[in-house]
Design a protein around this motif. Structure first.
Motif, PDB file in Angstrom:
ATOM      1  N   GLY A   1       0.762  -1.318   0.079  1.00 18.42           N
ATOM      2  CA  GLY A   1      -0.030   0.110  -0.108  1.00 18.42           C
ATOM      3  C   GLY A   1       0.974   1.181   0.181  1.00 18.42           C
ATOM      4  O   GLY A   1       0.297   2.261  -0.143  1.00 18.42           O
ATOM      5  N   LEU A   2       2.187   1.479   0.141  1.00 16.90           N
ATOM      6  CA  LEU A   2       2.925   2.323   0.090  1.00 16.90           C
ATOM      7  C   LEU A   2       3.971   2.143  -0.952  1.00 16.90           C
ATOM      8  O   LEU A   2       5.163   2.904  -1.074  1.00 16.90           O
ATOM      9  CB  LEU A   2       3.630   2.503   1.638  1.00 16.90           C
ATOM     10  N   ASP A   3       3.711   1.440  -2.187  1.00 14.73           N
ATOM     11  CA  ASP A   3       4.450   1.369  -3.303  1.00 14.73           C
ATOM     12  C   ASP A   3       4.806   2.903  -3.577  1.00 14.73           C
ATOM     13  O   ASP A   3       4.063   3.805  -3.813  1.00 14.73           O
ATOM     14  CB  ASP A   3       3.817   0.565  -4.359  1.00 14.73           C
ATOM     15  N   GLY A   4       6.245   2.939  -3.930  1.00 14.53           N
ATOM     16  CA  GLY A   4       6.763   4.196  -4.594  1.00 14.53           C
ATOM     17  C   GLY A   4       6.652   5.423  -3.491  1.00 14.53           C
ATOM     18  O   GLY A   4       7.083   6.261  -3.748  1.00 14.53           O
ATOM     19  N   GLN A   5       6.636   4.958  -2.059  1.00 15.33           N
ATOM     20  CA  GLN A   5       6.559   6.104  -1.112  1.00 15.33           C
ATOM     21  C   GLN A   5       7.824   5.989  -0.096  1.00 15.33           C
ATOM     22  O   GLN A   5       8.192   6.810   0.571  1.00 15.33           O
ATOM     23  CB  GLN A   5       5.151   6.228  -0.476  1.00 15.33           C
ATOM     24  N   VAL A   6       8.217   4.589  -0.216  1.00 17.34           N
ATOM     25  CA  VAL A   6       9.188   4.184   0.970  1.00 17.34           C
ATOM     26  C   VAL A   6      10.729   3.848   0.202  1.00 17.34           C
ATOM     27  O   VAL A   6      10.553   2.967  -0.754  1.00 17.34           O
ATOM     28  CB  VAL A   6       8.919   3.050   1.651  1.00 17.34           C
ATOM     29  N   TYR A   7      11.630   4.666   0.372  1.00 18.94           N
ATOM     30  CA  TYR A   7      12.996   4.190  -0.173  1.00 18.94           C
ATOM     31  C   TYR A   7      14.092   4.015   1.136  1.00 18.94           C
ATOM     32  O   TYR A   7      14.149   4.915   1.531  1.00 18.94           O
ATOM     33  CB  TYR A   7      13.463   5.624  -1.072  1.00 18.94           C
ATOM     34  N   GLY A   8      14.703   2.868   1.090  1.00 15.58           N
ATOM     35  CA  GLY A   8      15.378   2.708   2.077  1.00 15.58           C
ATOM     36  C   GLY A   8      16.328   1.656   1.914  1.00 15.58           C
ATOM     37  O   GLY A   8      16.566   0.921   1.141  1.00 15.58           O
ATOM     38  N   LYS A   9      16.957   0.895   3.273  1.00 13.97           N
ATOM     39  CA  LYS A   9      17.867  -0.033   3.213  1.00 13.97           C
ATOM     40  C   LYS A   9      17.353  -0.957   4.550  1.00 13.97           C
ATOM     41  O   LYS A   9      17.147  -0.511   5.600  1.00 13.97           O
ATOM     42  CB  LYS A   9      19.259   0.411   3.359  1.00 13.97           C
ATOM     43  N   SER A  10      17.031  -2.074   4.283  1.00 11.75           N
ATOM     44  CA  SER A  10      16.542  -3.137   5.333  1.00 11.75           C
ATOM     45  C   SER A  10      17.999  -3.876   5.659  1.00 11.75           C
ATOM     46  O   SER A  10      18.783  -3.940   4.980  1.00 11.75           O
ATOM     47  CB  SER A  10      15.585  -4.082   4.930  1.00 11.75           C
ATOM     48  N   GLY A  11      17.989  -4.436   6.849  1.00 15.28           N
ATOM     49  CA  GLY A  11      19.048  -5.318   7.276  1.00 15.28           C
ATOM     50  C   GLY A  11      18.683  -6.265   8.260  1.00 15.28           C
ATOM     51  O   GLY A  11      17.623  -6.193   8.898  1.00 15.28           O
ATOM     52  N   TRP A  12      19.529  -7.463   8.296  1.00 16.31           N
ATOM     53  CA  TRP A  12      19.067  -8.409   9.125  1.00 16.31           C
ATOM     54  C   TRP A  12      20.540  -8.991   9.621  1.00 16.31           C
ATOM     55  O   TRP A  12      21.200  -9.346   8.474  1.00 16.31           O
ATOM     56  CB  TRP A  12      18.330  -9.621   8.529  1.00 16.31           C
ATOM     57  N   LEU A  13      20.784  -9.431  10.590  1.00 14.86           N
ATOM     58  CA  LEU A  13      22.195 -10.041  11.067  1.00 14.86           C
ATOM     59  C   LEU A  13      21.849 -11.107  11.809  1.00 14.86           C
ATOM     60  O   LEU A  13      21.205 -11.085  12.801  1.00 14.86           O
ATOM     61  CB  LEU A  13      22.956  -9.038  11.650  1.00 14.86           C
ATOM     62  N   GLY A  14      22.206 -12.532  11.829  1.00 18.63           N
ATOM     63  CA  GLY A  14      22.072 -13.527  12.497  1.00 18.63           C
ATOM     64  C   GLY A  14      23.182 -13.724  13.566  1.00 18.63           C
ATOM     65  O   GLY A  14      24.320 -13.374  13.131  1.00 18.63           O
ATOM     66  N   ALA A  15      22.790 -13.988  14.777  1.00 14.10           N
ATOM     67  CA  ALA A  15      23.947 -14.243  15.884  1.00 14.10           C
ATOM     68  C   ALA A  15      23.311 -15.258  16.660  1.00 14.10           C
ATOM     69  O   ALA A  15      22.338 -15.525  16.788  1.00 14.10           O
ATOM     70  CB  ALA A  15      24.016 -12.785  16.468  1.00 14.10           C
ATOM     71  N   SER A  16      24.350 -15.902  17.343  1.00 10.51           N
ATOM     72  CA  SER A  16      23.974 -17.122  18.198  1.00 10.51           C
ATOM     73  C   SER A  16      23.197 -16.554  19.343  1.00 10.51           C
ATOM     74  O   SER A  16      22.333 -17.412  19.934  1.00 10.51           O
ATOM     75  CB  SER A  16      25.543 -17.685  18.894  1.00 10.51           C
ATOM     76  N   ALA A  17      23.433 -15.326  19.837  1.00 13.55           N
ATOM     77  CA  ALA A  17      22.934 -14.909  20.943  1.00 13.55           C
ATOM     78  C   ALA A  17      21.511 -14.167  20.691  1.00 13.55           C
ATOM     79  O   ALA A  17      20.587 -13.704  21.412  1.00 13.55           O
ATOM     80  CB  ALA A  17      23.658 -13.701  21.751  1.00 13.55           C
ATOM     81  N   GLY A  18      20.961 -13.935  19.226  1.00 12.62           N
ATOM     82  CA  GLY A  18      20.067 -13.237  19.132  1.00 12.62           C
ATOM     83  C   GLY A  18      20.088 -12.667  17.647  1.00 12.62           C
ATOM     84  O   GLY A  18      20.876 -13.095  16.647  1.00 12.62           O
ATOM     85  N   TYR A  19      19.355 -11.577  17.143  1.00 18.81           N
ATOM     86  CA  TYR A  19      19.174 -11.316  16.092  1.00 18.81           C
ATOM     87  C   TYR A  19      19.250  -9.632  16.029  1.00 18.81           C
ATOM     88  O   TYR A  19      18.715  -8.952  17.143  1.00 18.81           O
ATOM     89  CB  TYR A  19      18.003 -11.702  15.283  1.00 18.81           C
ATOM     90  N   ALA A  20      19.594  -9.020  14.959  1.00 23.43           N
ATOM     91  CA  ALA A  20      19.563  -7.389  14.627  1.00 23.43           C
ATOM     92  C   ALA A  20      18.753  -6.990  13.614  1.00 23.43           C
ATOM     93  O   ALA A  20      19.118  -7.886  12.511  1.00 23.43           O
ATOM     94  CB  ALA A  20      20.886  -6.737  14.804  1.00 23.43           C
ATOM     95  N   SER A  21      17.853  -6.308  13.553  1.00 26.87           N
ATOM     96  CA  SER A  21      17.058  -6.020  12.453  1.00 26.87           C
ATOM     97  C   SER A  21      16.875  -4.549  12.180  1.00 26.87           C
ATOM     98  O   SER A  21      16.811  -3.958  13.181  1.00 26.87           O
ATOM     99  CB  SER A  21      15.405  -6.600  12.443  1.00 26.87           C
TER     100      SER A  21
END
Length: 484
Positions: free
Chosen positions: A414-434
């Motif tokens: 529903g927000l096509d063409g309105q959001v420009y950015g960079k997503s991230g994800w990092l796996g780790a043994s103790a948890g995750y960062a998003s």
């Protein structure tokens, strides 16, 4: 709905409360959240949750790397890889054959299948062009094929990266000379009968690669390839039932040497003898002006930025980091002097208005779990780039666009063409960062910068659940702005 032709503006109290409700009601358990949304026209903060807490940024680190690279290298910068015909070593007789020299600049896109495909070419077209350039010299015998990759140091992998994952494409090594994303494309083809070894097709293949095929044709598809820690020795494992539509990818060791061996092999197949492949020593004196240029390949900086941000290509980010380090110091680019270049960029752009004391730059891609960035720093970098009339449009064009391309193409329905950015994800043994950071462009054309960092979430909480929370935060902004 818009009333009486007036475009509503976001209320600080209203949106801040809505964002807190979205995050607080998402059952994120032990997850630590940091959120900041700022109106880029007036500079007002519209929503804020712990925005000055240093967080693991995951791939949002690439926003800092690419913004710093644009400033350090300049929009007209081009990576250049040159193939030269060089005279034989001093002291040789008249029968001594000449050498070939590859002069590298750290280009991460040399032989990149994606950018070549966009231009209508395949990787083999590039290799064939170079083979033909060598044959056109009239020489059929060369003493050495030398690679000069001294633009970067020869620490190919960051020490923070997990040793057990260094053969994965996302952890591909970064060198002064890179080729084909520094990975092998491995395509297993099932045999006629179960239990038989599949035929494994490998690209780029050359005799110096060592492969051991322990895979079998079977009832399941769990084929995988593993590489030795410090050599190009590959083992194929698992079962193959169906022919894959896409190859399995595994990272190579020492990408510059790997390409040189592959190119020498292609020359020999074309009837051109190459006696030896060697790397130019760190202290060797090489004057490429003494050679004859056979071919050179250029890659523009915007093309590298697009692959870095839209496709979250880690190799490209690390090559940008090291190239910045080389430009800053004049020494071979490294993780250390590249990180210094990013820190200098942040100091020049943000201080003293925004504190950067909690920021830690370990690598350029965000793979290191020792990176630390605040949501405020990310938003302020976005603000600075948005205000830059020369560099801002190039930077914005490199970002992923919701509903259209890059890592956000399936985000923000529903927000096509309105959001420009960079997503991230990092796996780790103790948890995750998003993480998620970028621009939101409202229906009235006004722009808003946002950063959302979520650290420490663990199963049973899943990454899609965290992404859904981030999506709802921006939907709250959209609702506030449109009066819904």
């Amino acid at each position: 709905m818009l009333l009486m032709g007036v475009t509503p503006t976001a209320s600080r109290a209203g949106l801040d409360s809505d964002v807190r409700q979205v995050v607080g009601g998402a059952a994120l358990n032990e997850t630590v959240a940091s959120v900041l949304i700022v109106d880029l026209r007036g500079g007002r903060t519209l929503a804020e949750i712990d925005a000055d807490r240093p967080m693991v940024p995951a791939s949002a680190m690439k926003l800092l790397t690419t913004a710093a690279a644009l400033h350090r290298l300049g929009p007209e910068f081009r990576f250049t890889t040159r193939l030269l015909l060089a005279p034989p070593p001093a002291g040789g007789d008249t029968q001594t054959p000449p050498d070939l020299l590859i002069e590298a600049s750290g280009d991460p896109a040399f032989g990149d299948p994606v950018l070549l495909a966009q231009a209508g070419y395949e990787v083999d077209d590039l290799v064939r062009l170079w083979v033909d350039a060598v044959k056109d010299t009239g020489h059929s015998r060369f003493g050495r094929l030398r690679i000069d990759d001294r633009c970067f140091d020869r620490v190919f992998a960051h020490p923070d990266w997990p040793a057990a994952q260094l053969d994965r494409p996302s952890f591909a090594q970064v060198g002064g000379l890179n080729f084909h994303e520094n990975v092998l494309a491995v395509l297993p083809v099932p045999a006629d009968a179960p239990g038989q070894a599949p035929v494994v097709q490998v690209y780029p293949l050359h005799p110096a690669l060592r492969t051991l095929n322990r895979a079998t044709t079977g009832a399941t598809d769990d084929f995988r390839a593993k590489r030795a820690a410090d050599a190009n020795r590959f083992t194929f494992l698992g079962s193959v039932r169906n022919r894959r539509s896409q190859p399995y990818r595994v990272a190579v060791h020492d990408p510059g040497q790997t390409f040189a061996e592959f190119f020498a092999h292609q020359l020999r197949r074309a009837g051109v003898e190459v006696e030896a492949v060697e790397r130019v020593g760190v202290g060797d004196r090489v004057d490429p002006r003494r050679g004859t240029l056979l071919h050179e390949l250029h890659t523009t900086l915007p093309g590298v930025l697009d692959r870095t941000n839209q496709d979250s290509q880690n190799l490209f980010a690390e090559a940008l980091l090291k190239r910045m380090g080389r430009e800053l110091t004049g020494a071979p680019g490294s993780f250390e002097n590249g990180a210094s270049a990013v820190r200098l960029f942040l100091r020049d752009k943000l201080a003293p208005r925004v504190g950067t004391s909690g920021v830690r730059i370990a690598d350029g891609s965000g793979l290191s779990k020792n990176n630390r960035v605040t949501a405020r720093v990310l938003v302020e970098v976005l603000r600075a780039m948005h205000a830059d009339r020369e560099l801002g449009p190039i930077f914005t064009a490199s970002l992923s666009e919701a509903g259209h391309h890059g890592t956000l193409r399936r985000r923000f329905d529903g927000l096509d063409g309105q959001v420009y950015g960079k997503s991230g994800w990092l796996g780790a043994s103790a948890g995750y960062a998003s993480s998620l950071a970028g621009y939101y462009v409202a229906p009235d054309g006004r722009a808003y910068a946002f950063a959302m960092l979520f650290n420490g979430f663990r199963p049973p909480l899943t990454h899609p659940q965290v992404k859904a929370t981030q999506d709802r935060v921006l939907q709250a902004l959209e609702d506030e702005l449109t009066g819904r």
